[in-house]
Design a protein around this motif. Structure first.
Motif, PDB file in Angstrom:
ATOM      1  N   LYS A  18       1.081  -0.998  -0.039  1.00 51.79           N
ATOM      2  CA  LYS A  18       0.640  -0.130   0.352  1.00 51.79           C
ATOM      3  C   LYS A  18       0.822   1.531  -0.003  1.00 51.79           C
ATOM      4  CE  LYS A  18      -3.716  -2.097   2.322  1.00 51.79           C
ATOM      5  NZ  LYS A  18      -4.456  -2.142   4.151  1.00 51.79           N
ATOM      6  N   PRO A  20       2.770   4.576   1.382  1.00 50.05           N
ATOM      7  CA  PRO A  20       2.205   5.456   2.511  1.00 50.05           C
ATOM      8  C   PRO A  20       1.312   6.591   2.538  1.00 50.05           C
ATOM      9  CG  PRO A  20       4.041   6.150   1.557  1.00 50.05           C
ATOM     10  CD  PRO A  20       3.527   5.315   0.174  1.00 50.05           C
ATOM     11  N   LYS A  21       0.602   6.823   3.529  1.00 51.97           N
ATOM     12  CA  LYS A  21      -0.859   7.568   3.737  1.00 51.97           C
ATOM     13  C   LYS A  21       0.706   8.677   3.376  1.00 51.97           C
ATOM     14  CE  LYS A  21      -3.652   6.749   6.860  1.00 51.97           C
ATOM     15  NZ  LYS A  21      -4.691   6.586   8.297  1.00 51.97           N
ATOM     16  N   HIS A  23      -0.420  11.587   5.423  1.00 52.71           N
ATOM     17  CA  HIS A  23      -0.190  12.701   6.342  1.00 52.71           C
ATOM     18  C   HIS A  23      -0.393  11.613   7.623  1.00 52.71           C
ATOM     19  CE1 HIS A  23      -1.538  16.379   3.775  1.00 52.71           C
ATOM     20  NE2 HIS A  23      -2.425  15.705   3.736  1.00 52.71           N
ATOM     21  N   ALA A  24       0.785  11.175   7.405  1.00 55.00           N
ATOM     22  CA  ALA A  24       1.387  10.270   8.372  1.00 55.00           C
ATOM     23  C   ALA A  24       1.430  10.603  10.003  1.00 55.00           C
ATOM     24  CB  ALA A  24       1.424   8.522   8.165  1.00 55.00           C
ATOM     25  N   GLU A  27      -0.738  12.984  11.193  1.00 52.44           N
ATOM     26  CA  GLU A  27      -1.909  12.013  12.677  1.00 52.44           C
ATOM     27  C   GLU A  27      -1.208  11.577  13.558  1.00 52.44           C
ATOM     28  OE1 GLU A  27      -3.290   9.167   9.954  1.00 52.44           O
ATOM     29  OE2 GLU A  27      -4.238  11.009   8.309  1.00 52.44           O
ATOM     30  N   ARG A  76      -5.976  19.249   9.179  1.00 55.35           N
ATOM     31  CA  ARG A  76      -5.956  18.075   8.614  1.00 55.35           C
ATOM     32  C   ARG A  76      -6.967  17.329   7.955  1.00 55.35           C
ATOM     33  NH1 ARG A  76      -6.543  14.150   5.162  1.00 55.35           N
ATOM     34  NH2 ARG A  76      -5.907  12.367   5.738  1.00 55.35           N
ATOM     35  N   ASN A  81      -5.412  14.381   0.289  1.00 56.29           N
ATOM     36  CA  ASN A  81      -5.539  13.289   0.532  1.00 56.29           C
ATOM     37  C   ASN A  81      -3.981  13.313  -1.348  1.00 56.29           C
ATOM     38  OD1 ASN A  81      -6.152  12.905   2.914  1.00 56.29           O
ATOM     39  ND2 ASN A  81      -8.051  11.467   1.929  1.00 56.29           N
TER      40      ASN A  81
END
Length: 86
Positions: A18, A20-21, A23-24, A27, A76, A81
């Motif tokens: 997957k 990477p997010k 805005h990890a 968060e 956020r 995204n």
């Protein structure tokens, strides 16, 4: 006799990871600030039973830190995204 596996299934085929997010990190900091701030508020309340001034001086900054975490939840939610293409 028919099998349930598709004919092109290979058990050794690597699964795509997957992405990477985007805005990890944000968060992670949101929850650190919220839980750390609430811990400060609780610590200030408990300390305020023996020393009122010290209790307030712990609880108020803890509340401010938790409030910053809650505001960052709103920030956020307003961020996109999709990574920006520069």
């Amino acid at each position: 006799m028919a099998t349930t596996d598709s004919p092109n299934t290979n058990p050794n085929t690597p699964v795509a990871a997957k992405p990477p997010k985007p805005h990890a990190r944000l968060e992670k900091w949101i929850w650190i600030l919220i839980y750390g701030g609430l811990f400060g508020v609780i610590l200030g309340i408990a300390t305020g039973r023996t020393d009122v001034a010290l209790g307030w001086s712990i609880a108020v900054p803890g509340g401010v830190v938790a409030l910053v975490g809650f505001v960052l939840i709103y920030v956020r939610s307003r961020l996109s995204n999709t990574p920006s293409s520069k």
